[in-house]
Every structure is written in C-alpha cells, then in structure tokens.
Write a protein that holds these residues in place. Structure first.
Motif, PDB file in Angstrom:
ATOM      1  N   LYS A  84       0.811  -1.225   0.000  1.00  0.00           N
ATOM      2  CA  LYS A  84       0.000   0.000   0.000  1.00  0.00           C
ATOM      3  C   LYS A  84       0.851   1.285   0.000  1.00  0.00           C
ATOM      4  O   LYS A  84       0.633   2.169   0.822  1.00  0.00           O
ATOM      5  CB  LYS A  84      -0.958  -0.004   1.181  1.00  0.00           C
ATOM      6  N   PRO A  85       1.795   1.363  -0.925  1.00  0.00           N
ATOM      7  CA  PRO A  85       2.608   2.586  -0.968  1.00  0.00           C
ATOM      8  C   PRO A  85       1.829   3.746  -1.583  1.00  0.00           C
ATOM      9  O   PRO A  85       0.803   3.541  -2.224  1.00  0.00           O
ATOM     10  CB  PRO A  85       3.776   2.198  -1.868  1.00  0.00           C
ATOM     11  N   VAL A  86       2.335   4.923  -1.371  1.00  0.00           N
ATOM     12  CA  VAL A  86       1.768   6.119  -1.973  1.00  0.00           C
ATOM     13  C   VAL A  86       2.807   6.652  -2.954  1.00  0.00           C
ATOM     14  O   VAL A  86       3.960   6.858  -2.591  1.00  0.00           O
ATOM     15  CB  VAL A  86       1.434   7.173  -0.902  1.00  0.00           C
ATOM     16  N   THR A 150      -3.179   6.417  -5.690  1.00  0.00           N
ATOM     17  CA  THR A 150      -2.647   5.834  -4.449  1.00  0.00           C
ATOM     18  C   THR A 150      -2.934   6.726  -3.247  1.00  0.00           C
ATOM     19  O   THR A 150      -3.142   6.227  -2.143  1.00  0.00           O
ATOM     20  CB  THR A 150      -1.138   5.532  -4.546  1.00  0.00           C
ATOM     21  N   HIS A 151      -2.961   8.027  -3.445  1.00  0.00           N
ATOM     22  CA  HIS A 151      -3.319   8.922  -2.345  1.00  0.00           C
ATOM     23  C   HIS A 151      -4.780   8.716  -1.928  1.00  0.00           C
ATOM     24  O   HIS A 151      -5.088   8.658  -0.741  1.00  0.00           O
ATOM     25  CB  HIS A 151      -3.078  10.388  -2.727  1.00  0.00           C
ATOM     26  N   ILE A 152      -5.655   8.592  -2.903  1.00  0.00           N
ATOM     27  CA  ILE A 152      -7.082   8.402  -2.608  1.00  0.00           C
ATOM     28  C   ILE A 152      -7.323   7.037  -1.959  1.00  0.00           C
ATOM     29  O   ILE A 152      -7.968   6.939  -0.914  1.00  0.00           O
ATOM     30  CB  ILE A 152      -7.931   8.560  -3.890  1.00  0.00           C
ATOM     31  N   VAL A 156      -4.493   9.201   1.961  1.00  0.00           N
ATOM     32  CA  VAL A 156      -3.453  10.172   2.268  1.00  0.00           C
ATOM     33  C   VAL A 156      -3.768  11.461   1.538  1.00  0.00           C
ATOM     34  O   VAL A 156      -4.082  11.461   0.347  1.00  0.00           O
ATOM     35  CB  VAL A 156      -2.058   9.650   1.841  1.00  0.00           C
ATOM     36  N   LYS A 157      -3.686  12.568   2.236  1.00  0.00           N
ATOM     37  CA  LYS A 157      -3.946  13.862   1.600  1.00  0.00           C
ATOM     38  C   LYS A 157      -2.680  14.355   0.904  1.00  0.00           C
ATOM     39  O   LYS A 157      -1.582  14.217   1.421  1.00  0.00           O
ATOM     40  CB  LYS A 157      -4.392  14.879   2.646  1.00  0.00           C
ATOM     41  N   GLN A 158      -2.856  14.914  -0.292  1.00  0.00           N
ATOM     42  CA  GLN A 158      -1.752  15.520  -1.028  1.00  0.00           C
ATOM     43  C   GLN A 158      -1.319  16.799  -0.335  1.00  0.00           C
ATOM     44  O   GLN A 158      -2.157  17.563   0.131  1.00  0.00           O
ATOM     45  CB  GLN A 158      -2.183  15.863  -2.461  1.00  0.00           C
ATOM     46  N   LYS A 159      -0.021  17.026  -0.283  1.00  0.00           N
ATOM     47  CA  LYS A 159       0.480  18.301   0.244  1.00  0.00           C
ATOM     48  C   LYS A 159       0.278  19.365  -0.809  1.00  0.00           C
ATOM     49  O   LYS A 159       0.518  19.143  -1.986  1.00  0.00           O
ATOM     50  CB  LYS A 159       1.981  18.202   0.569  1.00  0.00           C
TER      51      LYS A 159
END
Length: 161
Positions: A84-86, A150-152, A156-159
């Motif tokens: 589960k990498p981003v 992968t963020h969704i 994980v929220k994008q910076k």
C-alpha cells in the motif's frame, strides 16, 4: 521481495529503517510506473507487429512474450496491494531520470547490436526522439494519475505545493 520483507518486519514488529523504506518507495514508484507503461505499450503498439517473429520462433516464443509482458505487471500490481505505498508526485524526477537513462541505453544497444526491440525507436531518424518525448509525456501522465489514485486509495492527503 523488498515489499514482502518490509511487510514481514512490520508484522513481527521489527523496526524498519527509514533508509530501507525510502529505497523501497523510490524503487516501487519507478517499477510500478514503468511496468504500467511497458504493459500498455507492448499490448497496444508492439504485440500486433510480432506476427512474423512469432511464426518464425514458434509457440514457445509466444509463451515467453505473454509471460514476460504479463507476469511482471501482475507482480508489481500485487505489491501495490501488499505494501500500500503512496506514489509521491514530488518524486516524479526519479522517473524522468529512469526514462532518460533507459532511452540512452536503448540507443546504445540499438547502435551496437543493430537489434531494434521497438519498431517505433529505430534511431535512424528524428522519429525516435519524438517517440521518446511522447513516451516521456505518457510516463508523466501515468505517474501523476498513479500518485492521485494511491493517495485516494490509501487515504493520504496531497500536500499543497
């Protein structure tokens, strides 16, 4: 292999060194995106051009083509679900380096051996350079889409940059 090792270390509550995680991150991003590109380009642009070579080489060659263009894609996809990498948009530059180095290697190999693994990159005229830039642009798009997905998927929220 690295993903499985890291996953096992986490399961057995073994501290995973940050450098190992960093290496995994960069290797995963590069391998995942390049495998998606290889898979798409092979099945869309190359496979249908292999009829003469397939007729000449026989059914064992057909098996090789299928295995070598499906199994790596399935393996890297499995790693995507295991670890589960981003995919980090900020690391796109590594993919551009990889694509550029691969292209130079392809150029050298083609010139030294006169073997052309890709019908659209013969290095006989400017069209090979155009093909490189089109593939590079496609690679950037695939990388960016992979990053967003992968963020969704991993929450994980994008910076904001």
């Amino acid at each position: 292999f690295l993903a499985i090792t890291i996953s096992l270390m986490k399961v057995f509550k073994i501290n995973v060194p940050r450098k190992l995680l960093r290496v995994h991150q960069i290797l995963f991003e590069t391998t995942f995106v390049s495998q998606v590109i290889v898979f798409i380009i092979y099945w869309v642009a190359i496979h249908h051009t292999m009829d003469d070579l397939i007729a000449e080489q026989g059914q064992e060659f057909v098996k090789y083509l299928y295995v070598s263009h499906i199994i790596p894609f399935l393996c890297i996809s499995a790693e995507l679900f295991i670890s589960k990498p981003v995919v980090l948009q900020s690391e796109l530059i590594y993919m551009i380096y990889y694509g550029s180095i691969y292209t130079v290697s392809n150029f050298i190999q083609t010139k030294l051996t006169n073997v052309r693994p890709y019908p659209f990159m013969t290095w006989e005229d400017y069209t090979s350079v155009i093909a490189f830039f089109v593939i590079l642009l496609f690679m950037i798009v695939v990388y960016t889409v992979s990053s967003q997905i992968t963020h969704i998927v991993n929450g994980v929220k994008q910076k904001q940059e």
